[in-house]
Write a protein that holds these residues in place. Structure first.
Motif, PDB file in Angstrom:
ATOM      1  N   LEU A  35      -6.111  10.705   0.015  1.00 10.81           N
ATOM      2  CA  LEU A  35      -6.187  10.549  -1.437  1.00 10.81           C
ATOM      3  C   LEU A  35      -6.939   9.269  -1.812  1.00 10.81           C
ATOM      4  CD1 LEU A  35      -5.370  11.809  -4.176  1.00 10.81           C
ATOM      5  CD2 LEU A  35      -3.420  10.242  -4.158  1.00 10.81           C
ATOM      6  N   ARG A  36      -6.724   8.213  -1.060  1.00  8.44           N
ATOM      7  CA  ARG A  36      -7.467   6.969  -1.315  1.00  8.44           C
ATOM      8  C   ARG A  36      -8.956   7.176  -1.106  1.00  8.44           C
ATOM      9  NH1 ARG A  36      -5.400   1.697   1.141  1.00  8.44           N
ATOM     10  NH2 ARG A  36      -6.757   0.898  -0.469  1.00  8.44           N
ATOM     11  N   ASN A  37      -9.330   7.973  -0.098  1.00 13.76           N
ATOM     12  CA  ASN A  37     -10.743   8.278   0.109  1.00 13.76           C
ATOM     13  C   ASN A  37     -11.316   9.067  -1.063  1.00 13.76           C
ATOM     14  OD1 ASN A  37     -10.837   6.962   2.577  1.00 13.76           O
ATOM     15  ND2 ASN A  37     -10.466   8.822   3.759  1.00 13.76           N
ATOM     16  N   VAL A  38     -10.557  10.031  -1.561  1.00 17.50           N
ATOM     17  CA  VAL A  38     -10.993  10.803  -2.725  1.00 17.50           C
ATOM     18  C   VAL A  38     -11.174   9.865  -3.916  1.00 17.50           C
ATOM     19  CG1 VAL A  38     -10.290  12.582  -4.385  1.00 17.50           C
ATOM     20  CG2 VAL A  38     -10.001  12.983  -1.927  1.00 17.50           C
ATOM     21  N   PHE A  39     -10.224   8.970  -4.119  1.00 19.93           N
ATOM     22  CA  PHE A  39     -10.338   7.984  -5.198  1.00 19.93           C
ATOM     23  C   PHE A  39     -11.578   7.113  -4.994  1.00 19.93           C
ATOM     24  CE2 PHE A  39      -9.247   3.661  -6.793  1.00 19.93           C
ATOM     25  CZ  PHE A  39      -9.302   3.943  -8.141  1.00 19.93           C
ATOM     26  N   GLY A  40     -11.817   6.696  -3.764  1.00 14.56           N
ATOM     27  CA  GLY A  40     -12.998   5.890  -3.460  1.00 14.56           C
ATOM     28  C   GLY A  40     -14.287   6.610  -3.807  1.00 14.56           C
ATOM     29  N   GLN A  79       4.431   4.877  -1.288  1.00 15.14           N
ATOM     30  CA  GLN A  79       4.144   3.971  -2.400  1.00 15.14           C
ATOM     31  C   GLN A  79       2.641   3.838  -2.624  1.00 15.14           C
ATOM     32  OE1 GLN A  79       6.421   0.238  -2.328  1.00 15.14           O
ATOM     33  NE2 GLN A  79       7.844   1.258  -0.943  1.00 15.14           N
ATOM     34  N   THR A  80       1.872   3.788  -1.560  1.00 16.80           N
ATOM     35  CA  THR A  80       0.413   3.711  -1.687  1.00 16.80           C
ATOM     36  C   THR A  80      -0.133   4.979  -2.334  1.00 16.80           C
ATOM     37  OG1 THR A  80       0.268   2.273   0.249  1.00 16.80           O
ATOM     38  CG2 THR A  80      -1.747   3.388  -0.421  1.00 16.80           C
ATOM     39  N   LEU A  81       0.408   6.126  -1.969  1.00 14.67           N
ATOM     40  CA  LEU A  81       0.005   7.398  -2.577  1.00 14.67           C
ATOM     41  C   LEU A  81       0.264   7.375  -4.086  1.00 14.67           C
ATOM     42  CD1 LEU A  81      -0.880  10.422  -1.798  1.00 14.67           C
ATOM     43  CD2 LEU A  81       1.553  10.910  -2.003  1.00 14.67           C
ATOM     44  N   VAL A  82       1.466   6.972  -4.469  1.00 15.62           N
ATOM     45  CA  VAL A  82       1.832   6.900  -5.889  1.00 15.62           C
ATOM     46  C   VAL A  82       0.921   5.922  -6.623  1.00 15.62           C
ATOM     47  CG1 VAL A  82       3.671   6.203  -7.493  1.00 15.62           C
ATOM     48  CG2 VAL A  82       4.222   7.621  -5.503  1.00 15.62           C
ATOM     49  N   THR A  83       0.663   4.785  -6.005  1.00 20.70           N
ATOM     50  CA  THR A  83      -0.187   3.770  -6.621  1.00 20.70           C
ATOM     51  C   THR A  83      -1.625   4.272  -6.782  1.00 20.70           C
ATOM     52  OG1 THR A  83       1.198   2.049  -5.675  1.00 20.70           O
ATOM     53  CG2 THR A  83      -0.957   1.373  -6.453  1.00 20.70           C
ATOM     54  N   THR A  84      -2.101   5.061  -5.825  1.00 15.77           N
ATOM     55  CA  THR A  84      -3.455   5.608  -5.927  1.00 15.77           C
ATOM     56  C   THR A  84      -3.572   6.540  -7.123  1.00 15.77           C
ATOM     57  OG1 THR A  84      -3.730   5.406  -3.528  1.00 15.77           O
ATOM     58  CG2 THR A  84      -5.264   6.866  -4.682  1.00 15.77           C
ATOM     59  N   PHE A  85      -2.555   7.354  -7.351  1.00 14.57           N
ATOM     60  CA  PHE A  85      -2.564   8.202  -8.548  1.00 14.57           C
ATOM     61  C   PHE A  85      -2.629   7.336  -9.814  1.00 14.57           C
ATOM     62  CE2 PHE A  85      -0.590  11.617  -5.872  1.00 14.57           C
ATOM     63  CZ  PHE A  85      -1.500  12.617  -6.156  1.00 14.57           C
ATOM     64  N   LEU A  86      -1.842   6.278  -9.847  1.00 15.12           N
ATOM     65  CA  LEU A  86      -1.852   5.393 -11.016  1.00 15.12           C
ATOM     66  C   LEU A  86      -3.224   4.762 -11.219  1.00 15.12           C
ATOM     67  CD1 LEU A  86       1.634   3.684 -10.661  1.00 15.12           C
ATOM     68  CD2 LEU A  86       0.869   5.137 -12.560  1.00 15.12           C
TER      69      LEU A  86
END
Length: 146
Positions: A35-40, A79-86
């Motif tokens: 998910l962080r990669n998708v956000f990136g 927590q990192t997953l939740v934060t990435t959504f935020l």
């Protein structure tokens, strides 16, 4: 780059992928990293539609059994997953209803109360800043990505 982007999208949206990866000790971290990669890619290339975050949210957060599974298996990656959504919402890459970011913040606070720690440093934010309301608003009227 396009092949990598499509591969990450295919993974995060595939039940076969995430069920297989969740069977491993690093499963939650792999999903969080994906998910962080998708956000990136959303940040750097602007080529991720908001629905990708919405579907991912429905799979990993709205599904309470999945949510609990992620949290129990790896609290820090959860927590990192939740934060990435935020972060995706805050920066306008995920346009959703105003309740979803509020619920995500509540999940982080609940996790902090349960575990006594909050892991937001992986997103480069202090815990107090990570829990603040979106500067851009959660209910954006238009999407820059679809």
């Amino acid at each position: 780059a396009e092949t990598l982007r499509l591969d990450a999208l295919k993974k995060i949206l595939s039940p076969d992928y995430y069920e297989k990866v969740l069977a491993t000790p690093e499963g939650v971290q792999d999903i969080s990293n994906c998910l962080r990669n998708v956000f990136g890619w959303a940040v750097t290339a602007g080529e991720v539609d908001t629905f990708v975050f919405e579907i991912s949210f429905n799979v990993f957060i709205e599904d309470k059994k999945m949510l609990e599974r992620l949290r129990e298996n790896d609290s820090q990656s959860y927590q990192t997953l939740v934060t990435t959504f935020l972060k995706a919402n805050e920066h306008g890459y995920w346009v959703t209803n105003s309740q979803n970011p509020t619920n995500l913040r509540r999940l982080l606070v609940d996790e902090w109360r349960k575990s006594g720690s909050l892991s937001l440093t992986s997103m480069g934010r202090s815990s107090s800043d990570g829990l603040s309301s979106s500067r851009h608003g959660a209910g954006l009227s238009s999407s820059r990505h679809g």
